[in-house]
Design an enzyme around this catalytic site. Sequence first.
Site, PDB file in Angstrom:
ATOM      1  N   HIS A  65      27.379  -8.164  64.155  1.00  0.00           N
ATOM      2  CA  HIS A  65      26.114  -8.307  64.877  1.00  0.00           C
ATOM      3  C   HIS A  65      24.944  -8.222  63.899  1.00  0.00           C
ATOM      4  CE1 HIS A  65      28.488  -7.510  68.520  1.00  0.00           C
ATOM      5  NE2 HIS A  65      27.467  -7.996  69.196  1.00  0.00           N
ATOM      6  N   ARG A  98      23.048  -1.046  66.699  1.00  0.00           N
ATOM      7  CA  ARG A  98      24.515  -1.009  66.666  1.00  0.00           C
ATOM      8  C   ARG A  98      25.022   0.391  66.324  1.00  0.00           C
ATOM      9  NH1 ARG A  98      26.288  -4.006  69.847  1.00  0.00           N
ATOM     10  NH2 ARG A  98      28.293  -4.145  68.808  1.00  0.00           N
TER      11      ARG A  98
END
Length: 148
Positions: A65, A98
């Site tokens: 990500h 994240r």
Amino acid sequence: MEITKEKTPEIYTLMERSIKTCDQIGGKAKWFYRRKRPFQRMHEHMLTRHEEPGLVHNGSYPSGHTIRGWSAALLLSEINPAAADTILARGMMYGDSRVIVGAHWQSDVDAGRLAAGAACVALHTSRDFLDQLAKARAEFLRLTGAKN
């Protein structure tokens, strides 16, 4: 600005192709290290529990990500350098999120940013990339009336 295939075809093409290319840089490291994610090591759930099934068999290091998010921030900053501080700040926040949700360790995110930077530098060795970047910049300037 909304980036779509219809409204901003040149920017859309640049982002789609480039991020797909940048994303590939982390694959071998993920497979090699197969690092367990924080939620797995700590035996706790992520804040975004719905993501867990898709992540348990996918290594934590480096953060994919973050590679995608930081690549997007770097590329968009090249298209709109006047807003680079805001774009890059958002790219940093995306990676940081994240860690916050429990999907990654900080070192996963740091490595994702480094990998994205390396991938973006490598893109600049491609004539196709440079040509598409020029088209995307021209489209942005035409649509916004911004100056070089």
